[in-house]
Motif scaffolding. Structure first.
Motif: not given
Length: 388
Positions: A201-217
């Motif tokens: 539940q740590s803030r570090e482990l819960n990146e906000p949308w859209p996160g880093g999975r995708t590219n710029h678009y």
């Protein structure tokens, strides 16, 4: 009651000590060998041990430039730019002698794949291995393993490494998705505490949308190997066909409560256009991964959960191009440390597993060199015959 309290106290103290364990030195990742002191280590360049922080993309590329400048085994190539104008790069790693003759080696490799061309002996030609990392930006262990691998191949002094470099041309691509990778590293680094917290539940482990999975678009680049709509994919596919590698690796991460996966995947979910020999060679290579992971006691599985069907992914696009595509999936720390059903998953641990399987891939490719070269040559001749 007192015994229960003591047990809980011990568990709490143990988890605290685990969380405070400093990041490991380079020896944690690398085999115990003699290394060239003229090659800068990641610590020399970064100022901190690999795995202490998530590297930003400029740090990743910066180290690649430094190690390439210091080693006659390595050349640095920029093959494209992301939407945010970050460089897409790979290192060509091979022996000094091969480097002096690299254009001829490349041309001979391509000429031997022409259906109407003259079949030349495979015995003198190196195998070509494209090692690709982190197409999902929030799956960063592969990119960091690329740093360890670049140092290892530049600095290792063993005869085995020299033989490997003589018989191989290695294209090491540290990051297929620079923009997502940079976005993710910024989040986890800025939310990391001085004392690591492994609670999910740590803030570090819960990146906000859209996160880093995708590219710029916000596009998932691991669906774009076949459509080729984005500049990252266009550069990557161009680089792929400039060499037509024999093996391509695709390093990912999965849920924290899993372990480590390597292909082959579920046998019944293989694309019917993929030749059976492709899966047989994948399985042979897999034995090297199993042996390497057994040596360090890492848990793993294979032939389950993941498929080898859609040709628009990094592990399957190679399969329809005479190459052996291999997917790796590492249980993710999603930050610097996270609790799992298998115990704490640290970022350095995830890097080490990815690094170990980069080495096992190279060892397998060298050992199976003739089979891989023969398979690729025959693949194109058979496809031509079927087309006619």
């Amino acid at each position: 009651m007192m015994r229960a309290l003591c047990t809980l106290s011990i568990l709490w103290i143990s988890s605290f000590l685990i969380a405070q364990t400093p990041s490991p030195t380079l020896e944690y990742y690398l085999p115990a060998e003699t290394y060239d002191s003229n090659i800068p280590t990641p610590l020399d360049y970064l100022g901190f041990d690999l795995g202490k922080w998530h590297l930003t993309h400029d740090q990743l590329v910066g180290y690649f430039k430094v190690v390439a400048a210091a080693s006659d085994r390595i050349t640095y190539t920029e093959y494209g730019r992301s939407y945010e104008d970050r460089p897409l790069v790979y290192l060509t790693i091979t022996s000094e002698k091969n480097h002096q003759n690299l254009p001829a080696i490349q041309q001979e490799h391509l000429d031997n794949l022409e259906p109407g061309g003259t079949v030349k002996s495979e015995y003198g030609r190196p195998v070509v291995v494209y090692q690709g990392m982190t197409i999902h930006g929030n799956e960063p262990s592969g990119a960091h393993a690329a740093v360890a691998l670049a140092y290892y191949l530049a600095a290792s002094q063993t005869q085995a490494t020299q033989d490997l470099l003589t018989e191989s041309v290695i294209l090491l691509d540290p990051c297929f998705n620079p923009d997502g990778f940079h976005r993710f590293s910024t989040w986890v680094n800025s939310n990391k505490g001085n004392n690591l917290v492994m609670d999910a539940q740590s803030r570090e482990l819960n990146e906000p949308w859209p996160g880093g999975r995708t590219n710029h678009y916000w596009f998932d680049l691991n669906r774009d190997w076949l459509p080729v709509q984005h500049p990252e994919s266009q550069g990557r596919i161009r680089a792929f066909h400039e060499w037509k590698p024999n093996v391509l690796t695709d390093h990912h991460e999965m849920g924290t409560n899993s372990t480590f996966f390597f292909q082959p995947g579920v046998p019944q979910r293989t694309n019917p256009l993929t030749p059976p020999m492709n899966q047989q060679l994948t399985e042979k290579i897999g034995r090297y991964h199993a042996k390497a992971l057994d040596k360090v006691g890492s848990l793993y599985f294979t032939q389950e959960r993941f498929d080898d069907y859609y040709y628009g992914k990094g592990s399957t696009y190679p399969d329809i191009n005479g190459c052996i595509g291999i997917l790796f999936e590492q249980a993710s720390s999603r930050g610097h440390l996270q609790e799992s059903v298998n115990g704490p998953v640290s970022f350095p641990f995830t890097i080490r597993n990815q690094f170990i399987t980069t080495l096992s891939t190279l060892e397998a490719s060298k050992a199976l060199r003739i089979e891989l070269l023969d398979y690729q040559r025959d693949f194109f001749r058979k496809q031509q015959a079927e087309a006619e």
